[in-house]
Design an enzyme around this catalytic site. Sequence first.
Site, PDB file in Angstrom:
ATOM      1  N   GLU A  27      51.721  23.353  30.305  1.00  0.00           N
ATOM      2  CA  GLU A  27      50.271  23.472  30.483  1.00  0.00           C
ATOM      3  C   GLU A  27      49.777  24.662  29.669  1.00  0.00           C
ATOM      4  OE1 GLU A  27      49.211  24.599  34.542  1.00  0.00           O
ATOM      5  OE2 GLU A  27      51.074  25.719  34.741  1.00  0.00           O
ATOM      6  N   LYS A  71      49.639  28.864  43.403  1.00  0.00           N
ATOM      7  CA  LYS A  71      48.671  29.693  42.673  1.00  0.00           C
ATOM      8  C   LYS A  71      48.837  31.133  43.152  1.00  0.00           C
ATOM      9  CE  LYS A  71      44.015  29.124  40.716  1.00  0.00           C
ATOM     10  NZ  LYS A  71      44.403  29.308  39.328  1.00  0.00           N
ATOM     11  N   ARG A  95      44.290  23.557  48.376  1.00  0.00           N
ATOM     12  CA  ARG A  95      45.334  24.100  47.490  1.00  0.00           C
ATOM     13  C   ARG A  95      45.691  25.530  47.911  1.00  0.00           C
ATOM     14  NH1 ARG A  95      44.417  24.107  41.059  1.00  0.00           N
ATOM     15  NH2 ARG A  95      42.978  25.773  41.623  1.00  0.00           N
ATOM     16  N   ARG A 151      56.345  50.082  51.451  1.00  0.00           N
ATOM     17  CA  ARG A 151      56.849  49.237  50.364  1.00  0.00           C
ATOM     18  C   ARG A 151      58.339  48.898  50.524  1.00  0.00           C
ATOM     19  NH1 ARG A 151      59.529  49.264  45.698  1.00  0.00           N
ATOM     20  NH2 ARG A 151      58.825  47.832  44.057  1.00  0.00           N
ATOM     21  N   HIS A 200      60.763  45.226  49.652  1.00  0.00           N
ATOM     22  CA  HIS A 200      60.608  43.891  49.066  1.00  0.00           C
ATOM     23  C   HIS A 200      60.454  42.807  50.134  1.00  0.00           C
ATOM     24  CE1 HIS A 200      61.721  45.882  45.383  1.00  0.00           C
ATOM     25  NE2 HIS A 200      61.593  44.754  44.691  1.00  0.00           N
TER      26      HIS A 200
HETATM   27  N1  PDD Z   1      43.224  29.115  36.326  1.00  0.00           N
HETATM   28  N2  PDD Z   1      47.001  26.007  35.054  1.00  0.00           N
HETATM   29  C1  PDD Z   1      46.968  27.341  35.217  1.00  0.00           C
HETATM   30  C2  PDD Z   1      48.204  28.135  34.946  1.00  0.00           C
HETATM   31  C3  PDD Z   1      45.768  27.953  35.634  1.00  0.00           C
HETATM   32  O1  PDD Z   1      45.733  29.285  35.812  1.00  0.00           O
HETATM   33  C4  PDD Z   1      44.620  27.165  35.858  1.00  0.00           C
HETATM   34  C5  PDD Z   1      43.317  27.755  36.302  1.00  0.00           C
HETATM   35  C6  PDD Z   1      44.714  25.784  35.648  1.00  0.00           C
HETATM   36  C7  PDD Z   1      43.546  24.862  35.869  1.00  0.00           C
HETATM   37  O2  PDD Z   1      43.321  24.707  37.249  1.00  0.00           O
HETATM   38  P1  PDD Z   1      41.862  24.377  37.793  1.00  0.00           P
HETATM   39  O3  PDD Z   1      41.417  23.143  37.135  1.00  0.00           O
HETATM   40  O4  PDD Z   1      42.047  24.221  39.264  1.00  0.00           O
HETATM   41  O5  PDD Z   1      41.013  25.564  37.415  1.00  0.00           O
HETATM   42  C8  PDD Z   1      45.923  25.239  35.267  1.00  0.00           C
HETATM   43  C9  PDD Z   1      42.102  29.805  36.896  1.00  0.00           C
HETATM   44  C10 PDD Z   1      40.780  29.310  36.442  1.00  0.00           C
HETATM   45  C11 PDD Z   1      42.307  31.303  36.717  1.00  0.00           C
HETATM   46  O6  PDD Z   1      43.411  31.746  36.948  1.00  0.00           O
HETATM   47  O7  PDD Z   1      41.355  32.025  36.380  1.00  0.00           O
END
Ligand code: PDD
Length: 283
Positions: free
Chosen positions: A179, A147, A51, A99, A101
């Site tokens: 979520e 992420k 990921r 800096r 963008h």
């Molecule tokens: N966050 N959705 C969001 C927006 C998240 O930030 C996370 C996890 C999840 C769950 O994903 P996973 O099962 O892979 O942990 C869903 C982590 C733990 C954090 O930002 O600390």
Amino acid sequence: MSYVLDNDQIVLRENVKIDFLDRAYVFGDGVYEVIGVYNGTPFKLEKHLARLQYSADQIELNIPYELEELNKKLMELIEKNQLFTGFIYLQISRGVAPRTHHFPQIEVSPKLIAFTTQTTRLPEDFYTNGVKTMLVEDTRWLRCNIKSLNLLPNVLAKETAIKNDCFEAILHRGETITEGSSSNVFVRKGNKLYTHPADNFILNGITRQTVLEICEKNDIEVVEEPFTKDFILHADEAFLSVTFLGILPIQKVDETAIEVGEITKKIQDELYQLTHKSGIASL
Ligand code: PDD
């Protein structure tokens, strides 16, 4: 003692140097992962690294070295910090540059940092009686499957939840539940579980993916389709899934109480077995 992985070197925390012109600092220009560690063993490390690679590719960021090598370094870090139960935080930023963008025009080295946190899961009560949640408008960008380090909307949503004596903010775009601010959301209605599809509106949690595997194995039908605020308010059961903490039943959404049910407990138990395979850690 606390060691940190600083690019490809494991060094003492006080020897890590972060430049204030690092693009993570000025733009949040980078990606990250949080990996649960149980009994000294990272859970689903390969999936987290895959990921990470996906997130990095999406923002055209090069991971400074091979994933196999990174895997080894993280194992070394666990060993060095004698981490038993807790998590690894890993982030990669685009690096240090004047800096502007747009991406730096000069050659810039990405900065990788990983540290570990020794901790315990939540008190037992959270797992048996569940957690309170509230609905909060999802104000994030449209690429939530990356992420990325830009977490301000998540931070603000979580803060709103905490201020309202809730554990988690359940995000919605208009009528549609996406979520949690840092978790995925599942709802049981009748004999089916529902969760938002893994598209650009959510992060496809590693725990979410593990829940899907558990459901497949246990003949629990899962519908990966968007559902509404009204749908969760009329849920038979609902729960959150997240790394390290695992499965947290939802006992309340706003003022609506939801019962903690058998399907949630079953999935909770199955995940617990998977994460604590070697059987010496407890909740
Ligand atoms: N966050 N959705 C969001 C927006 C998240 O930030 C996370 C996890 C999840 C769950 O994903 P996973 O099962 O892979 O942990 C869903 C982590 C733990 C954090 O930002 O600390």
